[in-house]
Enzyme design. Structure first.
Site, PDB file in Angstrom:
ATOM      1  N   ASP A 106     -34.734  13.269  47.916  1.00 48.30           N
ATOM      2  CA  ASP A 106     -33.282  13.130  47.832  1.00 48.30           C
ATOM      3  C   ASP A 106     -32.551  14.452  47.652  1.00 48.30           C
ATOM      4  O   ASP A 106     -31.360  14.478  47.320  1.00 48.30           O
ATOM      5  CB  ASP A 106     -32.905  12.129  46.738  1.00 48.30           C
ATOM      6  CG  ASP A 106     -33.124  10.702  47.217  1.00 48.30           C
ATOM      7  OD1 ASP A 106     -33.021  10.471  48.439  1.00 48.30           O
ATOM      8  OD2 ASP A 106     -33.413   9.829  46.390  1.00 48.30           O
ATOM      9  N   ASP A 166     -33.673   4.474  52.800  1.00 46.22           N
ATOM     10  CA  ASP A 166     -32.645   5.335  52.202  1.00 46.22           C
ATOM     11  C   ASP A 166     -32.786   6.791  52.664  1.00 46.22           C
ATOM     12  O   ASP A 166     -31.825   7.549  52.697  1.00 46.22           O
ATOM     13  CB  ASP A 166     -32.731   5.337  50.668  1.00 46.22           C
ATOM     14  CG  ASP A 166     -33.174   4.040  50.035  1.00 46.22           C
ATOM     15  OD1 ASP A 166     -33.800   3.219  50.727  1.00 46.22           O
ATOM     16  OD2 ASP A 166     -32.918   3.841  48.846  1.00 46.22           O
TER      17      ASP A 166
HETATM   18  N1  GLY Z   1     -32.843   5.150  46.505  1.00 48.20           N
HETATM   19  C1  GLY Z   1     -31.479   5.141  46.350  1.00 48.20           C
HETATM   20  C2  GLY Z   1     -30.897   3.817  46.046  1.00 48.20           C
HETATM   21  O1  GLY Z   1     -31.156   3.229  45.018  1.00 48.20           O
HETATM   22  O2  GLY Z   1     -30.141   3.334  46.815  1.00 48.20           O
END
Ligand code: GLY
Length: 389
Positions: A106, A166
């Site tokens: 991320d 994601d």
């Molecule tokens: N992984 C990021 C979310 O919880 O959307």
């Protein structure tokens, strides 16, 4: 002719009304975010609310650390207020060390929402090497044998290779880095990740699994499952929104038709889904067993609205209208008292009623820093869209 004139008049009054709602919400966001800033020490970032209602914070290593600085950049862009510029800069610099964090896919969210917006809005070129280093760090999680960036887990030494939908959001940093540096490698990694995600994460109807596990040596798919959704085969709402936003962005960055086609397929799954409520803010999972009483996820709605506004610019006719109308309804709903907090409430976050991780009973029916970020972004995009027409 008369009918056309009436329709146009009606559209204008709807447009004016929503423009006004958006401006009022952004105006109100400024004192709320300054108050939020004052409530959090410079070593931490605002994240959510604890079960006892108190403010939840995080350190820079947590995946959400770029959203608060990113929101401050957007509010500065909206208002041109020096105070917001100062705060946005300070909160952005606070997470610089993340540029070397190889343990977290991320890094794209963290650095592009903060430094990326900062560069775009302020033109501060000292952010360029920090963003380039961040992109380089992200590539360390890419294994050519698999063809995707590893989401969770250590870079080496595990039997699984977990990729979550994601992760599409982190590719924007790579596309930028390729353009900025002229190095094709960042672009190629992003395209490989996006293509393999279409191939392995998506179902025929345009919905996606949350998690795909690969054999790290051969790249073969071993499992498709969920972590944050209701069930392995369900459609976790925020995952659908991340995917939609991700492919709209991929199309913008590459102009490859297959990404536009895929974004449209996801959008059509979402906007035509029988379980999408009339006010268009999704339930936390499209297959939650207690629909219509299931919790809503404002964050999924905000991300979806932002993506649909952009997508509406890339298509014509009925789809253009449907995507824009859906985004407008989401913004209107999120701006109503049902979701939009008053000053001094909700720990100074803007939106109530998001769901972080329901199966773990974590961050359930709470404010979330990324719900606010994409809500602000959706409103900024909406104002821009209306200026352009
Ligand atoms: N992984 C990021 C979310 O919880 O959307």
């Amino acid at each position: 002719m008369l009918l056309l004139a009436c329709t146009t008049e009606k559209d204008h009054s709807k447009l004016d009304k929503l423009n006004q709602i958006v401006q009022q919400s952004l105006d109100k966001a400024i004192p709320q975010y300054i108050a939020l800033e004052h409530s959090v020490p410079d070593t931490l970032m605002p994240r959510s609310a604890n079960p006892d209602g108190s403010l939840m914070t995080n350190e820079s290593g947590w995946w959400t650390s770029g959203f608060f600085p990113g929101s401050l950049w957007y509010l500065y862009e909206y208002s041109d207020q020096d105070t917001l510029l100062e705060l946005a800069r300070k909160r952005t610099h606070q997470i610089e060390e993340e540029k070397l964090n190889i343990f977290d896919h991320d890094i794209g969210f963290k650095m592009y929402c903060s430094y990326g917006n900062g560069l775009r809005i302020s033109g501060d070129t000292s952010y360029i090497p920090i963003l380039l280093q961040s992109a380089e760090t992200l590539t360390k999680r890419f294994k050519p044998e698999v063809g995707l960036i590893r989401s969770w887990g250590e870079i080496d030494g595990e039997s699984d290779y977990l990729v979550i939908v994601d992760n599409m959001m982190n590719l924007e940093l790579l596309f930028w880095a390729s353009r900025q540096s002229g190095d094709q490698k960042y672009y190629d990694i992003a395209v490989s990740h996006a293509d393999n995600t279409i191939k392995n994460h998506y179902r025929e109807d345009g919905s996606s699994w949350h998690v795909v596990d690969y054999n790290p040596e051969t790249g073969e798919v071993t499992t498709k499952k969920t972590a944050q959704g209701y069930a392995d085969n369900s459609s976790w709402a925020r995952g659908q929104s991340w995917g939609l936003y991700g492919y709209v962005m991929c199309y913008r960055e590459t102009e490859l038709q297959r990404y536009l086609d895929h974004a449209v397929k996801i959008a059509d799954f979402l906007v035509n889904h029988p379980n999408l409520p009339e006010d268009k803010v999704p339930f936390w999972d499209f297959n939650a067993p207690d629909i219509p009483d299931a919790l809503r996820d404002a964050s999924a709605g905000a991300i979806m609205a932002s993506a649909l506004i952009e997508l509406s610019d890339y298509v014509d006719g009925a789809k253009k209208e449907q995507y824009l109308n859906t985004a407008e309804t989401i913004i209107q709903t999120l701006s109503s008292e049902e979701y939009r907090a008053e000053e001094g409430e909700n720990n100074n976050f803007l939106l109530m009623h998001s769901v972080g991780h329901k199966p773990a009973n974590s961050e359930v029916d709470v404010p979330l820093s990324y719900a606010d970020y994409y809500y602000i972004e959706a409103m900024m995009r909406y104002l821009q869209h209306n200026q352009d027409i």
